[in-house]
Write an enzyme that holds these catalytic residues in place. Sequence first.
Site, short mmCIF file in Angstrom:
data_model
loop_
_atom_site.label_atom_id
_atom_site.label_comp_id
_atom_site.label_asym_id
_atom_site.label_seq_id
_atom_site.Cartn_x
_atom_site.Cartn_y
_atom_site.Cartn_z
N SER A 166 0.85 -1.18 0.00
CA SER A 166 0.00 0.00 0.00
C SER A 166 0.89 1.23 0.00
O SER A 166 2.12 1.13 0.01
CB SER A 166 -0.89 0.01 1.25
OG SER A 166 -0.10 0.11 2.42
N LYS A 167 0.27 2.40 0.00
CA LYS A 167 1.05 3.64 -0.04
C LYS A 167 1.97 3.78 1.17
O LYS A 167 3.05 4.33 1.08
CB LYS A 167 0.12 4.85 -0.14
CG LYS A 167 -0.48 5.04 -1.52
CD LYS A 167 -1.25 6.34 -1.64
CE LYS A 167 -1.77 6.52 -3.06
NZ LYS A 167 -2.51 7.80 -3.21
N ARG A 168 1.53 3.24 2.32
CA ARG A 168 2.37 3.37 3.51
C ARG A 168 3.63 2.52 3.38
O ARG A 168 4.63 2.77 4.05
CB ARG A 168 1.60 2.99 4.77
CG ARG A 168 1.24 1.52 4.89
CD ARG A 168 0.37 1.25 6.12
NE ARG A 168 -0.08 -0.12 6.18
CZ ARG A 168 0.59 -1.10 6.75
NH1 ARG A 168 1.77 -0.85 7.30
NH2 ARG A 168 0.11 -2.32 6.78
N HIS A 169 3.61 1.49 2.51
CA HIS A 169 4.78 0.66 2.29
C HIS A 169 5.69 1.23 1.20
O HIS A 169 6.85 0.85 1.10
CB HIS A 169 4.37 -0.76 1.83
CG HIS A 169 3.59 -1.53 2.84
ND1 HIS A 169 2.27 -1.87 2.65
CD2 HIS A 169 3.94 -2.02 4.06
CE1 HIS A 169 1.85 -2.57 3.70
NE2 HIS A 169 2.83 -2.66 4.57
N GLY A 170 5.15 2.08 0.34
CA GLY A 170 5.93 2.58 -0.79
C GLY A 170 5.29 2.31 -2.13
O GLY A 170 5.96 2.37 -3.16
#
Length: 470
Positions: free
Chosen positions: A250-254
């Site tokens: 997801s966006k929090r992972h990159g």
Amino acid sequence: MASISDMVVTRFAPSPTGFLHIGGARTALFNWLFARHHGGKALLRIEDTDLKRSTQEAIDAILGGLDWLGLDYDAEPVFQSQRAARHAEVAETLLRHGHAYRCYATSEELEEMRAAQRAAKLPMRYDGRWRDRDPSEAPEGTPFVIRLKTPQDGETTIEDLVQGRVTVQNEEIDDYILLRGDGTPTYMLAVVVDDHDMGVTHVIRGDDHLNNAFRQLPIIRAMNAIEGGWADPVYAHIPLIHGADGAKLSKRHGALGVETYRDELGILPEALFNYLLRLGWGHGDREEITKEEAIALFDIGGVGKSPSRFDIKKLENLNGHYIREADDTRLAGLVAEEIGPTADAALLIQAMPVLKVRARSITELVDGAGFLFAARPLALTDKASDLLTDEARRLLARISDHLEAEKHWTSDALEANLKSMADELGLGLGKLAQPLRAALTGTTTSPGIFDVLVLLGRDESLARITAQSI
């Protein structure tokens, strides 16, 4: 038999409903490398049939991201939206030869069918109610879709280059729609027709498309029975990328667009290329692999079956390696673009050998170079301000007098000068360097203090020291 290098054609087929995200970039890279390794062709198709969600901005971002990564293609991009007539032609051919049929079921009838399936806890699939009916049973003018007549018994097996042998019972595949009621083609039809017409031999894509392969093969095999020359492609379904914690990316992972890595995170293209290459593919223990080496080494056999884990810290560390290897003039140009009109390109080139030693991104290089172009009076960070006590400011006045007498403004001469002063005062060199760094850069971190003095030059250095002394 022709060798593999005579027949490999791959394609990357992004949908321009968003930018080129990290998973798509890796798929593009694997397709490109496989084609280049085997001396084949790498093609690009923009799957823009969702006209409401496809945007020119996204198309430009995808093309720009691929170009930035260094992925070139052997033909101009194919735009799927421009090929609707060809897709419809194939659907009509299948209909004419009995491999497809018109379905006149209304949306209300289909919803009743699904409701009954839900109530009976059955799989949700079309029940084939118009498969064997005569179209004349439908009232004249009734709208219809064209559905593929899929095999109802037996099984289909795919020898996937990554997943191995995968078998699905044909009864699990329902008669899906080829042409909608308004005559527009569905994704399943368009992909198959475009792959055939582009001569694609190897379909390399995410393993979330594995089920689609079993739905697409019946079209290929039906058209081959009609016309000949429609060969099954070789499939390679790559595991998806997960976050460092094993969860879906997801966006929090990159899970960001390639342009974000370039413009906001300061990643070099060769670093992202190398990182994506190693994300699910390996060659021994090697970490740093150039593009030329990747072309020579890459093959699908090195792709693992398990999802790979995206680790932004590893990417940043790899980027640091490529920054240290990069040409100073090139880096100075990238930094100058970020700093703007105040940037002195010649000074940045001179500074780059000491600025890039610890930098892991262009962003860090820009931050590290900031002191070179800072205007007086220098803005101080809180930590730098804390260092400049009254005692430290008095010490700066003495340092200024000492340095003003220095005839040779070189790193070695300045180091000898300040060491001599430290010895005279009975202080460690750090006691001089700490307030000096704060006065010269406004921060507590910088390249070596003697490099800072040389880069700023005599006049600017003395002016900054004097401004903070008492």
